[in-house]
Design a protein around this motif. Structure first.
Motif, PDB file in Angstrom:
ATOM      1  N   PHE A  51       0.818  -1.210   0.000  1.00  0.00           N
ATOM      2  CA  PHE A  51       0.000   0.000   0.000  1.00  0.00           C
ATOM      3  C   PHE A  51       0.858   1.268   0.000  1.00  0.00           C
ATOM      4  N   GLY A  52       2.175   1.109   0.147  1.00  0.00           N
ATOM      5  CA  GLY A  52       3.054   2.271   0.136  1.00  0.00           C
ATOM      6  C   GLY A  52       2.858   3.174   1.332  1.00  0.00           C
ATOM      7  N   GLN A  53       2.664   2.566   2.506  1.00  0.00           N
ATOM      8  CA  GLN A  53       2.442   3.320   3.734  1.00  0.00           C
ATOM      9  C   GLN A  53       3.441   2.874   4.795  1.00  0.00           C
ATOM     10  N   VAL A  54       3.737   3.767   5.715  1.00  0.00           N
ATOM     11  CA  VAL A  54       4.596   3.406   6.847  1.00  0.00           C
ATOM     12  C   VAL A  54       3.721   3.236   8.082  1.00  0.00           C
ATOM     13  N   PRO A  55       4.194   2.359   9.002  1.00  0.00           N
ATOM     14  CA  PRO A  55       5.439   1.597   8.996  1.00  0.00           C
ATOM     15  C   PRO A  55       5.203   0.133   8.667  1.00  0.00           C
ATOM     16  N   PHE A  56       6.321  -0.617   8.630  1.00  0.00           N
ATOM     17  CA  PHE A  56       6.244  -2.069   8.735  1.00  0.00           C
ATOM     18  C   PHE A  56       7.434  -2.519   9.569  1.00  0.00           C
ATOM     19  N   ILE A  57       7.355  -3.730  10.106  1.00  0.00           N
ATOM     20  CA  ILE A  57       8.452  -4.258  10.917  1.00  0.00           C
ATOM     21  C   ILE A  57       9.014  -5.517  10.273  1.00  0.00           C
ATOM     22  N   VAL A  58      10.279  -5.785  10.584  1.00  0.00           N
ATOM     23  CA  VAL A  58      10.928  -7.032  10.175  1.00  0.00           C
ATOM     24  C   VAL A  58      11.643  -7.577  11.402  1.00  0.00           C
ATOM     25  N   GLU A  59      11.333  -8.834  11.735  1.00  0.00           N
ATOM     26  CA  GLU A  59      12.004  -9.467  12.868  1.00  0.00           C
ATOM     27  C   GLU A  59      13.241 -10.215  12.389  1.00  0.00           C
ATOM     28  N   GLU A  60      14.053 -10.655  13.339  1.00  0.00           N
ATOM     29  CA  GLU A  60      15.315 -11.300  13.001  1.00  0.00           C
ATOM     30  C   GLU A  60      15.132 -12.572  12.192  1.00  0.00           C
ATOM     31  N   ASP A  61      13.979 -13.244  12.373  1.00  0.00           N
ATOM     32  CA  ASP A  61      13.733 -14.473  11.611  1.00  0.00           C
ATOM     33  C   ASP A  61      13.113 -14.192  10.246  1.00  0.00           C
ATOM     34  N   GLY A  62      12.974 -12.906   9.913  1.00  0.00           N
ATOM     35  CA  GLY A  62      12.433 -12.524   8.613  1.00  0.00           C
ATOM     36  C   GLY A  62      10.947 -12.246   8.599  1.00  0.00           C
ATOM     37  N   PHE A  63      10.250 -12.498   9.705  1.00  0.00           N
ATOM     38  CA  PHE A  63       8.806 -12.231   9.753  1.00  0.00           C
ATOM     39  C   PHE A  63       8.546 -10.746   9.572  1.00  0.00           C
ATOM     40  N   GLN A  64       7.579 -10.426   8.699  1.00  0.00           N
ATOM     41  CA  GLN A  64       7.235  -9.035   8.419  1.00  0.00           C
ATOM     42  C   GLN A  64       5.761  -8.788   8.722  1.00  0.00           C
ATOM     43  N   LEU A  65       5.474  -7.550   9.105  1.00  0.00           N
ATOM     44  CA  LEU A  65       4.087  -7.190   9.414  1.00  0.00           C
ATOM     45  C   LEU A  65       3.924  -5.697   9.204  1.00  0.00           C
ATOM     46  N   PHE A  66       2.790  -5.308   8.590  1.00  0.00           N
ATOM     47  CA  PHE A  66       2.472  -3.888   8.487  1.00  0.00           C
ATOM     48  C   PHE A  66       1.095  -3.623   9.079  1.00  0.00           C
ATOM     49  N   GLU A  67       0.705  -2.353   9.106  1.00  0.00           N
ATOM     50  CA  GLU A  67      -0.470  -1.802   9.789  1.00  0.00           C
ATOM     51  C   GLU A  67      -0.152  -1.614  11.283  1.00  0.00           C
ATOM     52  N   SER A  68      -0.098  -0.355  11.688  1.00  0.00           N
ATOM     53  CA  SER A  68       0.407  -0.019  13.023  1.00  0.00           C
ATOM     54  C   SER A  68      -0.381  -0.675  14.151  1.00  0.00           C
ATOM     55  N   ARG A  69      -1.685  -0.755  14.024  1.00  0.00           N
ATOM     56  CA  ARG A  69      -2.474  -1.361  15.105  1.00  0.00           C
ATOM     57  C   ARG A  69      -2.264  -2.871  15.165  1.00  0.00           C
ATOM     58  N   ALA A  70      -2.137  -3.496  14.013  1.00  0.00           N
ATOM     59  CA  ALA A  70      -1.847  -4.936  13.984  1.00  0.00           C
ATOM     60  C   ALA A  70      -0.475  -5.208  14.594  1.00  0.00           C
ATOM     61  N   ILE A  71       0.490  -4.362  14.268  1.00  0.00           N
ATOM     62  CA  ILE A  71       1.825  -4.520  14.838  1.00  0.00           C
ATOM     63  C   ILE A  71       1.762  -4.350  16.354  1.00  0.00           C
ATOM     64  N   GLY A  72       1.016  -3.347  16.811  1.00  0.00           N
ATOM     65  CA  GLY A  72       0.889  -3.116  18.241  1.00  0.00           C
ATOM     66  C   GLY A  72       0.319  -4.319  18.972  1.00  0.00           C
ATOM     67  N   ARG A  73      -0.718  -4.910  18.415  1.00  0.00           N
ATOM     68  CA  ARG A  73      -1.316  -6.103  19.020  1.00  0.00           C
ATOM     69  C   ARG A  73      -0.311  -7.261  19.058  1.00  0.00           C
ATOM     70  N   TYR A  74       0.401  -7.443  17.945  1.00  0.00           N
ATOM     71  CA  TYR A  74       1.363  -8.530  17.851  1.00  0.00           C
ATOM     72  C   TYR A  74       2.457  -8.381  18.905  1.00  0.00           C
ATOM     73  N   ILE A  75       3.017  -7.199  19.012  1.00  0.00           N
ATOM     74  CA  ILE A  75       4.083  -6.951  19.982  1.00  0.00           C
ATOM     75  C   ILE A  75       3.574  -7.166  21.404  1.00  0.00           C
ATOM     76  N   ALA A  76       2.376  -6.654  21.688  1.00  0.00           N
ATOM     77  CA  ALA A  76       1.824  -6.785  23.037  1.00  0.00           C
ATOM     78  C   ALA A  76       1.596  -8.239  23.421  1.00  0.00           C
ATOM     79  N   LEU A  77       1.182  -9.059  22.472  1.00  0.00           N
ATOM     80  CA  LEU A  77       0.927 -10.471  22.745  1.00  0.00           C
ATOM     81  C   LEU A  77       2.209 -11.291  22.765  1.00  0.00           C
TER      82      LEU A  77
END
Length: 216
Positions: A51-77
């Protein structure tokens, strides 16, 4: 264990993710994306965030995720045992339901109006998309004030939106809510809504927000 956070240091959504990472005491490396040069629209970026939007994350194992609220939920869990508890235990169905209700409130009854005002007053002129439409701002502000009247009712009964414990639903308000104050729109500190003002002073004073409010 360092998460790479690809985004613009000052973008609202990038700071939303950085805020959660600070709450959970999870180290991250910010990989700056220059929005003024449209780096978020080039092929290399779009391969990771279509979608050409920021942000996204990349973990050391290569897992990627975008959408800030989804990332927030993932990190919290994922890091439930670290830092501050900002989501309820999934085994507690009622608390989880109240959290999801509060998260929906932020997404549908706050963000469209706060971000809409920010677009008209800041983003639109900055990007050369035209002058601020004062009528649009006035209409959005009128609706936002009505929404915050409902917030006042909720917050007169509980300390936070999902109960008496802070959650992501509260924290997700911080980037665009703070932009309102910068624009001189102090609806979150109105004397007419003392419980909203109390809540807003509470969440804006958190060390996590103080650490990222001026840049992720």
């Amino acid at each position: 264990m360092v998460i790479k956070l690809y985004g613009s240091p000052l973008s609202t959504c990038t700071r939303r993710v950085a805020l959660v990472l600070k709450e959970k005491d999870v180290p991250y490396e910010l990989v700056a994306v220059d929005l003024t040069k449209n780096e978020h629209k080039d092929g290399a970026f779009l391969a990771n965030q279509p979608f050409g939007q920021v942000p996204f994350i990349v973990e050391e194992d290569g897992f990627q995720l975008f959408e800030s609220r989804a990332i927030g939920r993932y990190i919290a869990l994922k890091y439930a045992g670290r830092g501050n508890k900002i989501v309820p235990d999934t085994a507690d169905l009622k608390k989880t339901a109240l959290f999801e209700q509060a998260a929906s409130i932020e997404l549908t009854n706050f963000d469209p109006f706060a971000s809409g005002i920010a677009f008209e007053k800041v983003i639109k002129p900055r990007k050369g998309l035209g002058e601020t439409d004062s009528k649009v701002v006035a209409n959005l502000l009128q609706v936002l004030n009505a929404k915050l009247d409902a917030y006042e009712i909720i917050l007169s009964k509980t300390k936070y939106l999902a109960g008496n414990e802070i959650t992501l639903a509260d924290l997700f308000h911080l980037p665009y809510g703070s932009m309102l104050g910068v624009m001189g729109i102090d609806v979150l500190l109105s004397e007419k809504r003392p419980n909203v003002a109390r809540w807003w002073r509470d969440i804006t004073s958190r060390p996590s927000w103080q650490a990222v409010k001026d840049g992720a």
